[in-house]
Design an enzyme around this catalytic site. Structure first.
Site, PDB file in Angstrom:
ATOM      1  N   HIS A 100       0.880  -1.179   0.000  1.00  0.00           N
ATOM      2  CA  HIS A 100       0.000   0.000   0.000  1.00  0.00           C
ATOM      3  C   HIS A 100       0.915   1.226   0.000  1.00  0.00           C
ATOM      4  CE1 HIS A 100      -2.335  -2.978   2.403  1.00  0.00           C
ATOM      5  NE2 HIS A 100      -3.419  -2.408   1.936  1.00  0.00           N
ATOM      6  N   ASP A 103       2.299   2.028   3.348  1.00  0.00           N
ATOM      7  CA  ASP A 103       3.199   1.050   3.984  1.00  0.00           C
ATOM      8  C   ASP A 103       4.643   1.491   3.850  1.00  0.00           C
ATOM      9  OD1 ASP A 103       0.971  -0.566   4.125  1.00  0.00           O
ATOM     10  OD2 ASP A 103       1.587  -1.889   2.483  1.00  0.00           O
TER      11      ASP A 103
HETATM   12  C1  XLS Z   1      -7.609  -6.661   4.472  1.00  0.00           C
HETATM   13  C2  XLS Z   1      -7.131  -6.871   3.112  1.00  0.00           C
HETATM   14  C3  XLS Z   1      -5.983  -5.972   2.680  1.00  0.00           C
HETATM   15  C4  XLS Z   1      -5.837  -5.989   1.181  1.00  0.00           C
HETATM   16  C5  XLS Z   1      -5.032  -4.862   0.638  1.00  0.00           C
HETATM   17  O1  XLS Z   1      -8.334  -7.455   5.036  1.00  0.00           O
HETATM   18  O2  XLS Z   1      -6.815  -8.217   2.948  1.00  0.00           O
HETATM   19  O3  XLS Z   1      -4.806  -6.358   3.311  1.00  0.00           O
HETATM   20  O4  XLS Z   1      -5.302  -7.181   0.731  1.00  0.00           O
HETATM   21  O5  XLS Z   1      -5.570  -3.630   0.958  1.00  0.00           O
END
Ligand code: XLS
Ligand code: NI
Ligand code: NI
Length: 440
Positions: A100, A103
Site C-alpha cells: 500500500h 506502507d
Molecule cells: C484486508 C485486506 C488488505 C488488502 C489490501 O483485510 O486483505 O490487506 O489485501 O488492501
C-alpha cells in the site's frame, strides 16, 4: 547492513528434510505445466504484514521491535525497510511483493507533501528492484487507516474525503505503473456501513461505482497495462462491506457496466468470513472469467475474524490450486502472502519459517491438485451430468425446449434414474491425491 544475518539463502532440501529453513515441497525449478513452479505460483511478500507488522492486536501494544525501528528519521526507516524487503525476498527466493502507498512511506502535512516523500522512497525502491530483479505484483492505496476515512473513502458522506481518496488512488496507480506492477488492487477498506440508520446506501454504491470508473479511466489515460482487481470481503472493519463476496461484487460491477475493467483478488480468509470456501470464491470468479489473483492466507474458524494466518491447510490449498489449474494458471496474478506471524512468534526469523510453510503448502497443494485431476476426479463430475449430453438434456442445453415440450416429455414417465453423488468416495480421492503428492 544485513537485517537477517542468521539466515542464508533458503534451499530446496526435499520431503525428508527437517531443517526449518529449507523447502520440503517447493522446488522453484521443478517443471510444471510447461513452466516451473516458481513461474506458475508467482509467490509474493506482503510489505505491510512482513515489514510493518509489530504483533499489535486489539488487546495489546506492539510486541516486536525490528532493526529498522532504531532508524533516526521516518524517511531513514522507510529506506531501511526497502533494504530489508530486498534482502528478505532474495534469501527466500521470492520474486514479487505487494504494498500500500502508506506502507512504504510516512505521511506529510498535506497530500502534496506526502506525495513528495512517497516519490523519494519510490525512487529508491525502483533502483533496488532493478538491481535485485525483485518485481511488483500489485500496488494499492491505504484508504482506511487515517481518521479521515472513518466514514469510508469512495463511500464517505464527505465529498472532500471522496476527492482526497481519488487523488490518493491517482498517485498510487502512477507509482504502480512506475514500478511496473502487474496489477492494482481495490480492497474495500471502510467501504460499507455499520448501521443503516445513518447510511444512504444508494448514494454510497453509486459513488463507489463513479470512483471505480474514474480509476479505470485514469489507468487507461496514463497507459497503465496492469490488471485492476477487486478484493472482496464481507465484514471488518465495517459490519457490512459492499464487496461482500465475488458474487455480490460481480453483480455490482455488472450493474454499473464496469465488469470489463476488473477481475478479482480472492483472499482465503475473506472467503471463510463470507461463509464460503476458498475454492467456492475461486470457482465463482473463474466461471465468470474474472479470476485475477490470490491473497494466500487462512483463518481460524473458531475465532471467526480475519486472523490472516500463514496458509498450512493442505485441503484448502489443494482445492484452491485445482481451480487455478482449471483456470490455466494465475498469471499475471500471483499468490501474495497477505498473512502475518502470530503475536507469540517473537523471533524475527519466524518471518522466514512462516513464508516457507506457506510456499510449501501451496506447492504441495498444486501437486496434489494435479494428482486429483489425474485420478479421474473430473470424469466423475462429467458422468454425473451426462444426461445433458443427449436426448432431452441436450435440447435443454441448446435452448430448444419450452415448458410445453418438457411437460409432454415427462408426463407419462414412471421413474427417473439418479446417479450417486458419492461424496465419501471423492473425499478419499482427495486424501489419496494429497498423500501421493507428498510421497513423491
Ligand atoms: C484486508 C485486506 C488488505 C488488502 C489490501 O483485510 O486483505 O490487506 O489485501 O488492501
Ligand atoms: Ni488481502
Ligand atoms: Ni484480509
Amino acid at each position: 547492513m544485513a537485517f537477517f544475518p542468521g539466515v542464508d539463502k533458503i534451499e530446496f532440501e526435499g520431503k525428508n528434510s527437517t531443517n526449518p529453513f529449507a523447502f520440503k515441497f517447493y522446488n522453484p525449478n521443478e517443471p510444471f505445466e510447461k513452466t516451473t513452479l516458481r513461474d506458475y505460483l508467482r509467490f509474493s511478500v506482503a510489505f505491510w504484514h512482513t515489514f510493518n507488522g509489530n504483533g499489535q492486536d486489539m488487546f495489546g501494544s506492539p510486541a516486536f521491535i525490528r532493526p529498522w525501528d532504531n532508524a533516526k528519521t521516518s524517511l531513514d526507516k522507510a529506506l531501511m525497510k526497502v533494504d530489508a524487503l530486498v534482502e528478505f525476498c532474495e534469501k527466500l527466493g521470492v520474486n514479487y511483493f505487494c504494498f500500500h502507498d502508506r506502507d512504504i512511506a510516512p505521511e506529510g502535512k498535506t497530500l502534496r507533501e506526502t506525495n513528495a516523500i512517497l516519490d523519494k522512497v519510490v525512487d529508491y525502491l525502483k533502483a533496488r528492484m532493478k538491481e535485485s530483479g525483485l518485481k511488483l505484483l500489485w500496488g494499492t492505496a491505504n484508504l482506511f487507516g487515517h481518521p479521515r476515512y472513518a466514514h469510508g473513502a469512495a463511500t464517505s458522506c464527505s465529498a472532500d474525503v471522496f476527492a482526497y481518496a481519488a487523488a490518493q488512488v491517482k498517485k498510487a496507480i502512477e507509482i504502480t505503473k512506475e514500478l511496473n506492477g502487474d496489477g492494482y488492487v481495490f480492497w474495500g477498506g471502510r467501504e460499507g456501513y455499520t448501521t443503516l440508520l445513518n447510511t444512504d446506501m444508494q448514494l454510497e454504491l453509486d459513488n463507489l461505482a463513479r470512483f471505480l470508473r474514474m480509476a479505470a479511466d485514469y489507468a487507461d489515460e496514463i497507459g497503465f497495462k496492469g490488471q485492476l482487481l477487486i478484493e472482496p470481503k464481507p465484514m471488518e472493519p465495517t459490519k457490512h462491506q459492499y464487496d461482500y463476496d465475488v458474487a455480490t461484487a460481480t453483480a455490482f460491477l455488472r450493474k454499473y457496466g464496469l465488469e470489463k475493467h476488473f477481475k478479482f483478488n480472492v483472499e482465503v480468509n475473506h472467503a471463510t468470513l463470507a461463509g464460503h470456501t476458498f475454492n467456492h470464491e475461486l470457482r465463482y470468479a473463474r466461471i465468470n472469467d474474472m479470476l485475477g489473483s490470490i491473497d494466500a492466507n487462512q483463518g481460524d474458524l473458531f475465532l471467526g475474524w480475519d486472523t490472516d494466518q500463514f496458509p498450512t491447510n493442505l485441503y484448502i490449498t489443494t482445492l484452491g490450486m485445482y481451480e487455478i489449474i482449471k483456470n490455466g494458471g494465475i498469471k499475471p496474478g500471483g499468490l501474495n502472502f497477505d498473512a502475518k506471524i502470530r503475536r507469540e512468534s517473537l523471533d524475527i526469523n519466524d518471518l522466514f519459517i512462516a513464508h516457507i510453510a506457506g510456499m510449501d503448502s501451496f506447492a504441495l497443494g498444486l501437486k496434489a491438485a494435479k494428482e486429483l485431476i489425474n485420478s479421474g476426479f473430473d470424469k466423475f463430475v462429467e458422468e454425473k451430468y451426462s444426461s445433458f449430453n443427449q436426448g432431452i438434456g441436450k435440447k435443454i442445453v441448446e435452448g430448444n425446449t419450452s415448458f410445453n415440450d418438457l411437460e409432454r416429455y415427462i408426463l407419462d414417465k414412471e421413474s427417473i434414474l439418479l446417479p450417486s453423488g458419492s461424496q465419501e468416495y471423492l473425499e478419499t480421492l482427495l486424501n489419496r491425491a494429497i498423500l501421493l503428492a507428498g510421497a513423491k
